[in-house]
Design a protein around this motif. Structure first.
Motif, PDB file in Angstrom:
ATOM      1  N   ARG A 202     -30.649 -30.690 -41.673  1.00 41.98           N
ATOM      2  CA  ARG A 202     -30.119 -29.887 -40.567  1.00 41.98           C
ATOM      3  C   ARG A 202     -28.624 -29.658 -40.742  1.00 41.98           C
ATOM      4  O   ARG A 202     -28.134 -28.542 -40.623  1.00 41.98           O
ATOM      5  N   THR A 203     -27.900 -30.718 -41.057  1.00 40.73           N
ATOM      6  CA  THR A 203     -26.456 -30.608 -41.235  1.00 40.73           C
ATOM      7  C   THR A 203     -26.131 -29.680 -42.397  1.00 40.73           C
ATOM      8  O   THR A 203     -25.238 -28.824 -42.284  1.00 40.73           O
ATOM      9  N   ASP A 204     -26.838 -29.821 -43.511  1.00 41.89           N
ATOM     10  CA  ASP A 204     -26.601 -28.954 -44.674  1.00 41.89           C
ATOM     11  C   ASP A 204     -26.850 -27.482 -44.341  1.00 41.89           C
ATOM     12  O   ASP A 204     -26.057 -26.611 -44.708  1.00 41.89           O
ATOM     13  N   ILE A 205     -27.941 -27.206 -43.656  1.00 44.14           N
ATOM     14  CA  ILE A 205     -28.281 -25.825 -43.310  1.00 44.14           C
ATOM     15  C   ILE A 205     -27.207 -25.228 -42.414  1.00 44.14           C
ATOM     16  O   ILE A 205     -26.693 -24.129 -42.674  1.00 44.14           O
ATOM     17  N   MET A 206     -26.846 -25.958 -41.370  1.00 44.17           N
ATOM     18  CA  MET A 206     -25.854 -25.428 -40.432  1.00 44.17           C
ATOM     19  C   MET A 206     -24.505 -25.229 -41.111  1.00 44.17           C
ATOM     20  O   MET A 206     -23.832 -24.223 -40.894  1.00 44.17           O
ATOM     21  N   GLU A 207     -24.103 -26.169 -41.945  1.00 40.95           N
ATOM     22  CA  GLU A 207     -22.825 -26.043 -42.651  1.00 40.95           C
ATOM     23  C   GLU A 207     -22.855 -24.849 -43.596  1.00 40.95           C
ATOM     24  O   GLU A 207     -21.871 -24.116 -43.715  1.00 40.95           O
ATOM     25  N   ASN A 208     -23.971 -24.638 -44.272  1.00 41.11           N
ATOM     26  CA  ASN A 208     -24.091 -23.490 -45.184  1.00 41.11           C
ATOM     27  C   ASN A 208     -23.999 -22.162 -44.445  1.00 41.11           C
ATOM     28  O   ASN A 208     -23.394 -21.207 -44.940  1.00 41.11           O
ATOM     29  N   VAL A 209     -24.587 -22.078 -43.261  1.00 39.49           N
ATOM     30  CA  VAL A 209     -24.483 -20.850 -42.471  1.00 39.49           C
ATOM     31  C   VAL A 209     -23.059 -20.678 -41.963  1.00 39.49           C
ATOM     32  O   VAL A 209     -22.465 -19.600 -42.096  1.00 39.49           O
TER      33      VAL A 209
END
Length: 151
Positions: free
Chosen positions: A41-48
């Protein structure tokens, strides 16, 4: 004759066990699954938010790890803050995660996460306690809530 069949049955069972071990067949504890969901979740949000992937890509990826209100809240936050320099995550480490409750297909976990991020004031380190809600429907785990808890 019976000994011959027993010998082949034992060899077959042994072969299956070795094959499962070689292919890494293990049952993950629920804490490990939740840890992986939080990290993803953290990786996805940071990437966006950093512009590495599009909002549409992030939306689809989040759908795999989140559900309910957390999913809609995160979509709203990603839409609002994407491609900003506000609080970019440098590191996230889950220090502790412990299952607290399990009723039907809903579970809660206490998690302590150490964050390193950049804000307008500069680089910051912070440890935050969370209560994590998780649904488990047909062995499909999804994050459904993430609430900051007082230490």
């Amino acid at each position: 004759m019976r000994d011959k069949h027993l010998k082949w049955a034992c060899i077959g069972v042994f072969t299956c066990i070795v094959a499962l071990m070689l292919f890494g067949f293990t049952v993950k504890p629920e804490e490990t699954i939740v840890k992986e969901l939080l990290e993803r979740r953290t990786d996805i949000m940071e990437n966006v938010l950093s512009g590495k992937i599009s909002y549409a890509e992030g939306k689809e990826q989040l759908k795999e790890v989140e559900g309910d209100k957390l999913y809609s809240d995160d979509l709203e936050n990603m839409q609002k803050y994407r491609e900003t320099n506000i609080e970019q995550i440098e590191d996230m480490r889950i220090i502790d995660i412990e299952k607290k409750n399990h009723v039907y297909d809903m579970m809660t976990f206490h998690s302590k996460i150490y964050w390193t991020y950049y804000s307008v004031e500069g680089k910051r380190d912070e440890t935050i306690n969370y209560l994590v809600g998780v649904s488990n429907t047909n062995h499909e785990y999804k994050l459904i809530s993430l609430t900051v808890q007082e230490p």
